[in-house]
Enzyme design. Structure first.
Site, short mmCIF file in Angstrom:
data_model
loop_
_atom_site.label_atom_id
_atom_site.label_comp_id
_atom_site.label_asym_id
_atom_site.label_seq_id
_atom_site.Cartn_x
_atom_site.Cartn_y
_atom_site.Cartn_z
N GLU A 55 42.28 33.94 46.45
CA GLU A 55 41.06 34.58 47.08
C GLU A 55 39.91 34.45 45.97
OE1 GLU A 55 41.34 38.81 48.40
OE2 GLU A 55 39.15 38.75 48.82
N ASP A 129 28.62 36.86 48.21
CA ASP A 129 27.17 37.18 48.15
C ASP A 129 26.38 36.30 48.90
OD1 ASP A 129 27.59 39.13 45.95
OD2 ASP A 129 28.17 37.32 44.83
C1 LIG Z 1 29.71 40.59 47.98
S1 LIG Z 1 31.06 40.61 46.88
C2 LIG Z 1 32.56 40.77 48.16
C3 LIG Z 1 33.62 41.28 47.57
C4 LIG Z 1 34.66 41.39 48.42
N1 LIG Z 1 35.12 40.04 48.90
C5 LIG Z 1 34.56 42.42 49.52
O1 LIG Z 1 34.48 41.97 50.59
O2 LIG Z 1 34.25 43.44 49.43
C6 LIG Z 1 31.17 38.98 46.35
C7 LIG Z 1 32.11 38.91 45.03
O3 LIG Z 1 32.37 37.54 44.72
C8 LIG Z 1 32.33 37.70 43.47
N2 LIG Z 1 31.68 36.01 42.89
C9 LIG Z 1 30.63 35.70 43.70
N3 LIG Z 1 30.45 33.96 43.02
C10 LIG Z 1 31.67 33.88 42.31
C11 LIG Z 1 32.16 32.91 41.72
N4 LIG Z 1 31.50 31.66 41.55
N5 LIG Z 1 33.31 32.82 41.01
C12 LIG Z 1 34.21 34.01 41.20
N6 LIG Z 1 33.57 35.18 41.79
C13 LIG Z 1 32.35 35.28 42.41
C14 LIG Z 1 31.23 38.44 42.75
O4 LIG Z 1 31.55 38.85 41.49
C15 LIG Z 1 31.55 39.69 43.69
O5 LIG Z 1 32.78 40.31 43.43
#
Ligand SMILES: C[S@@+](CC[C@H](N)C(=O)[O-])C[C@H]1O[C@@H](n2cnc3c(N)ncnc32)[C@H](O)[C@@H]1O
Length: 229
Positions: A55, A129
């Site tokens: 994930e 994001d």
């Molecule tokens: C908008 S949040 C969604 C979190 C969770 N999946 C939810 O639905 O509540 C997006 C998450 O993706 C992580 N993220 C974004 N780009 C990433 C990357 N390239 N590698 C690792 N994590 C990433 C961010 O740190 C954040 O915690």
């Protein structure tokens, strides 16, 4: 090809507010459940026969933890760089004695490169994001080069599951995925298809629901014709 240096990341590192329990979990439990990029090779070697799910961007870990609890014989790798979330997940892994989850705190793009080709049964990206401003679209994780890398890592018959509550991002994701004809839309009636793990409600899905957003879901299965590594 344009090479960006430093690379364009799909996240901005924000420390966020961390509870004391999350901070303690990060300090004490990371050595037990955290893996470095270099340690991924060993993790995959030890799990070479089992089912393996990844994930990306687990956030506070609601879906990752629910899947790991429901499928104790599968190995799960969670990727995120958000430290309060990592602390919370480490706490929950320990409290629930989950033996089948490991966490890596690096850019998912770099993690993917380190995974063995044809090793992943399911790759899950829930509510990535959205980067809604046009000038930020280049930061979106779902891009053609990224999907190409995902396809190399999936087993044949393995799947990619994306959910978003941003219509504009969903339209973009559809355009990107449709470029890859070996990625088939998941068909529930296909009994040979790999089982798709049900998606648990996450923090960002809940946030979207409160705003009245719909959820757009994509499940794509890697077809046979992609069998070359
Ligand atoms: C908008 S949040 C969604 C979190 C969770 N999946 C939810 O639905 O509540 C997006 C998450 O993706 C992580 N993220 C974004 N780009 C990433 C990357 N390239 N590698 C690792 N994590 C990433 C961010 O740190 C954040 O915690």
């Amino acid at each position: 090809m344009v090479i960006h240096f430093p690379p364009i990341r799909s996240f901005v590192r924000r420390e966020g507010r961390m509870t004391t329990a999350q901070r303690i979990a990060l300090e004490n439990l990371w050595p037990l459940y955290g893996v470095t990029l270099d340690a991924l090779v060993q993790l995959q070697r030890e799990n070479s026969l089992g089912k393996f799910f990844v994930e990306i961007g687990f956030g506070m870990g609601h879906s990752l933890l629910a899947m790991a609890e429901q499928f104790p014989t599968y190995q799960f790798l969670g990727i995120d760089i958000y430290r309060p979330g990592i602390g919370a997940v480490l706490q929950a892994i320990d409290a629930n004695k989950l033996q089948n989850v490991r966490i890596v705190s690096e850019d998912a793009v770099d993690v993917l490169q380190r995974l063995n080709n044809r090793s992943v049964d399911g790759l899950l990206i829930f509510f990535p994001d959205p980067w809604p401003k046009r000038r930020h679209h280049k930061r979106r994780l779902i891009q053609s080069a990224f999907i190409h890398a995902v396809m190399q890592k999936l087993k044949v018959g393995g799947y990619l599951h994306i959910a978003t509550d941003w219509k504009d991002y969903a339209d973009h994701i559809a355009v990107v995925l449709n470029k890859f004809s070996d990625f088939k839309i998941f068909d529930e009636g296909d009994h040979k298809a790999q089982e798709v793990i049900p998606r648990a409600l996450t923090k960002f899905e809940l946030r979207g629901k409160k705003l009245g957003h719909a959820v757009y879901e994509f499940i794509r299965v890697l077809g046979d014709s992609s069998a070359s590594p």
